[in-house]
Design an enzyme around this catalytic site. Structure first.
Site, PDB file in Angstrom:
ATOM      1  N   CYS A 299      -5.580  -5.106  63.625  1.00 43.98           N
ATOM      2  CA  CYS A 299      -4.413  -4.730  63.874  1.00 43.98           C
ATOM      3  C   CYS A 299      -4.054  -3.279  63.289  1.00 43.98           C
ATOM      4  CB  CYS A 299      -3.261  -5.552  63.219  1.00 43.98           C
ATOM      5  SG  CYS A 299      -3.363  -7.090  63.977  1.00 43.98           S
TER       6      CYS A 299
ATOM      7  N   PHE B  40     -14.105  -8.361  57.598  1.00 47.08           N
ATOM      8  CA  PHE B  40     -13.313  -7.480  57.278  1.00 47.08           C
ATOM      9  C   PHE B  40     -12.384  -7.643  56.148  1.00 47.08           C
ATOM     10  CE2 PHE B  40      -8.641  -8.132  58.096  1.00 47.08           C
ATOM     11  CZ  PHE B  40      -8.508  -9.267  58.915  1.00 47.08           C
ATOM     12  N   LYS B  41     -12.253  -9.136  55.646  1.00 50.71           N
ATOM     13  CA  LYS B  41     -11.947  -9.496  54.292  1.00 50.71           C
ATOM     14  C   LYS B  41     -12.404 -11.025  54.081  1.00 50.71           C
ATOM     15  CE  LYS B  41      -7.387 -11.145  55.072  1.00 50.71           C
ATOM     16  NZ  LYS B  41      -6.052 -11.037  55.299  1.00 50.71           N
TER      17      LYS B  41
ATOM     18  N   ALA C  59      -5.474 -17.972  73.375  1.00 52.14           N
ATOM     19  CA  ALA C  59      -5.922 -18.821  72.363  1.00 52.14           C
ATOM     20  C   ALA C  59      -6.681 -18.111  71.222  1.00 52.14           C
ATOM     21  CB  ALA C  59      -6.794 -20.016  72.868  1.00 52.14           C
TER      22      ALA C  59
ATOM     23  N   ASP D 279      -6.154 -20.143  78.155  1.00 51.65           N
ATOM     24  CA  ASP D 279      -6.600 -19.000  77.680  1.00 51.65           C
ATOM     25  C   ASP D 279      -7.678 -18.780  78.978  1.00 51.65           C
ATOM     26  OD1 ASP D 279      -7.534 -17.373  74.714  1.00 51.65           O
ATOM     27  OD2 ASP D 279      -9.091 -16.945  76.667  1.00 51.65           O
TER      28      ASP D 279
ATOM     29  N   THR E 119       1.423  -7.912  69.418  1.00 52.38           N
ATOM     30  CA  THR E 119       1.937  -6.508  68.754  1.00 52.38           C
ATOM     31  C   THR E 119       2.035  -5.751  70.184  1.00 52.38           C
ATOM     32  OG1 THR E 119       1.100  -7.257  66.743  1.00 52.38           O
ATOM     33  CG2 THR E 119       1.831  -4.961  66.988  1.00 52.38           C
TER      34      THR E 119
ATOM     35  N   LEU F  98       5.257  -2.886  64.502  1.00 49.68           N
ATOM     36  CA  LEU F  98       4.322  -1.747  64.224  1.00 49.68           C
ATOM     37  C   LEU F  98       4.669  -1.038  62.990  1.00 49.68           C
ATOM     38  CD1 LEU F  98       4.462   0.175  67.867  1.00 49.68           C
ATOM     39  CD2 LEU F  98       2.589  -1.045  66.868  1.00 49.68           C
TER      40      LEU F  98
ATOM     41  N   GLU G  43      -4.767 -12.960  58.456  1.00 49.29           N
ATOM     42  CA  GLU G  43      -6.106 -13.844  58.479  1.00 49.29           C
ATOM     43  C   GLU G  43      -6.503 -14.248  57.334  1.00 49.29           C
ATOM     44  OE1 GLU G  43      -9.015 -12.331  61.282  1.00 49.29           O
ATOM     45  OE2 GLU G  43      -7.556 -11.620  62.509  1.00 49.29           O
TER      46      GLU G  43
END
Ligand code: UDX
Ligand code: UDX
Length: 461
Positions: free
Chosen positions: A272, A334-335, A8, A32, A127, A217, A161
């Site tokens: 990722c 991260f963003k 989750a 989860d 992934t 990938l 995201e």
């Protein structure tokens, strides 16, 4: 129809919420092993911040979307089970530092095999290295009860995201990889039947399982490679007085190149890119393609260099003397539009500044002080007592900046734009000379200079 999703997280939660929203007749259960996470999905505040997610969850939770820790029950009842657990970089043994750690995925397969008393379609959502489906099917087949059959599909996520809900509601494409046997194709059709509730058929690509696994990938490697390429050019822009945004606009107008993912930055982050490129490089190396492995690894190396280069620029501006200087860091995620800090460039920048003995005052509109401290602790190689007292988590940008020597922008949150923040007022509370380093492309540096800042950006004057 009943489907289950194990995991989750940032991927499993939003993906299942959108499926439940678009397919009212399907009962969706997300499970989860982390009870705290499930409690948060059930009672809020939601464990992941994602614009638009709350509204979707509010519509469907308790209707046909359920969050639970009962993994066995969800497996037993579902005809289709998505695996969406994390696949971090392996930290030990063979492939340490490169290969994907598949122990959670493997654990899911063993659990499904143990519990299942009816046929199941198992869908790889995480992934994964190419040919992981072979491993999953091997476990399922070896450990299954007599008479129970499994099909394994690959259906990678492509959501980013911050825009996950839009990406899920109108994806560029959906990928479904299956065996080309009648049973494999029938399983793929069942999954496709879910997506055609809201996505046109011609956006759903089918292939064998290996192509689907590898496509995911490869997509991440190509996206990251574009950022490393433009970041490599950004360095040359700084030494030649070219402007990286102008170069990017000029090349991006070429339809063969395209305009997206050409924003020079302090470096890409997120859970990722780094992990998937290292995993891809490991796969290349394992199959004897050493040059290909080195090529992909250089994308990650370029990213590390870009972060170091940015910090060096800061340290040089202070004539290598940062001892005790207070540096305000704007942004830790991260963003923008996410509370996720995994692999955030801000972590590396903060730690390198701390190594220089600076004091860092960090603000982020969505990341909590606990999360900031945890991320730094996990990434730092140095004992916490050497640096932790020099980390300040500020409640707002103004308190981060008070008595600071520099502002460093690390996340492109709208909150830090010149339209929202009064930089002239901030400057009045700072030490002189006051520096501003923009690791994003958020501010007009000339405008900042006019206010009185000594300002530096990436790939521009
Ligand atoms: C993860 C992977 O990182 C990514 O490669 C993949 O594409 C999708 O899944 P994400 O959803 O962002 O991405 O990960 P995370 O937020 O860590 O969620 C994974 C969840 O799985 C966690 O909540 C964790 O508690 C759960 N989990 C993990 C289990 O329920 N059981 C396990 O055995 C392992
Ligand atoms: C990425 C992929 O986009 C998505 O398809 C995949 O499923 C998961 O990984 P995500 O990591 O959530 O998604 O965000 P993304 O928007 O790709 O940004 C990754 C990093 O690259 C961020 O740190 C971002 O700031 C940076 N970036 C992005 C740049 O530095 N320049 C750009 O031009 C674009």
């Amino acid at each position: 129809m009943r489907i289950a999703c194990i995991g989750a997280g940032y991927v499993g939660g939003p993906t299942m919420a959108v499926i439940a929203d678009k397919c009212p007749e399907i009962e969706v259960t997300v499970v989860d092993s982390n009870a705290e996470r499930i409690a948060a999905w059930n009672n809020g505040p939601l464990p992941v911040y994602e614009p638009g997610l709350e509204a979707v969850v509010a519509r469907v939770r308790g209707r046909n979307l359920h969050f639970s820790t009962d993994v066995d029950g969800a497996i037993r009842d579902a005809g289709m089970i998505f695996i969406s657990v994390n696949t971090p970089t392996k930290g030990y043994g063979e492939g340490a530092g490169c290969a994907a750690d598949l122990r959670f995925v493997e654990g899911c397969a063993r659990q499904i095999a143990k519990i299942a008393t009816t046929d199941k379609i198992v869908v790889e959502k995480s992934t994964l290295p190419v040919r992981t489906a072979e491993l999953i099917l091997g476990i399922l087949t070896a450990e299954r009860r007599a008479g129970v059959n499994f099909q394994v599909l690959s259906n990678p996520e492509f959501l980013a995201e911050g825009t996950a809900i839009a990406n899920l509601e109108s994806p560029d494409r959906v990928l479904v990889g299956s065996d080309k046997t009648p049973e494999g194709l029938a399983a793929a059709e069942k999954l496709i039947g879910i997506y055609t509730h809201w996505i046109e058929r011609d956006k759903i690509f089918t292939s064998n399982v290996w192509s689907s696994e590898l496509a995911k990938l490869t997509a991440n490697a190509f996206l990251a490679q574009r950022i490393s390429s433009i970041n490599a050019i950004s360095a040359l822009c700084e030494s030649t007085k070219a402007n990286v945004a102008d170069v990017a606009a000029a090349i991006g107008a070429d339809a063969r190149i395209g305009s997206k993912f050409l924003r020079a930055s302090v470096g890409f982050g997120g859970s990722c890119f780094r992990k998937d490129i290292l995993s891809l490089a490991y796969l290349c190396e394992n199959d004897g393609h050493i040059e290909a492995a080195n090529y992909w690894r250089s994308v990650v190396e370029m990213n590390e260099w870009q972060k170091r280069r940015f910090v060096r620029r800061i340290v040089r501006a202070f004539s290598n003397s940062m001892f005790g200087k207070r540096i305000a860091l704007f942004g830790f995620a991260f963003k923008k539009d996410t509370d996720d800090t995994r692999e955030s460039a801000a972590i590396a920048v903060a730690l390198q500044l701390l190594e220089e003995k600076a004091v860092v005052a960090i603000h982020d509109p969505k990341v909590s002080p606990e999360q900031i401290r945890r991320a730094l602790r996990e990434a730092s190689g140095a004992p916490a007592e050497e640096w932790e007292s020099r980390v300040i988590c500020a409640a707002n940008p103004a308190s981060a900046v008070r008595d600071a020597h520099a502002i460093v922008i690390l996340t492109d949150w709208g909150e830090y734009s010149a339209q929202v923040l009064d930089y002239a007022a901030l400057l009045r509370t700072m030490n002189r000379p006051a520096f501003l380093f923009d690791g994003t492309a958020l501010l007009d540096l000339a405008e900042m200079r006019a206010l009185g800042f000594s300002s530096f950006g990436i790939g521009r004057e």
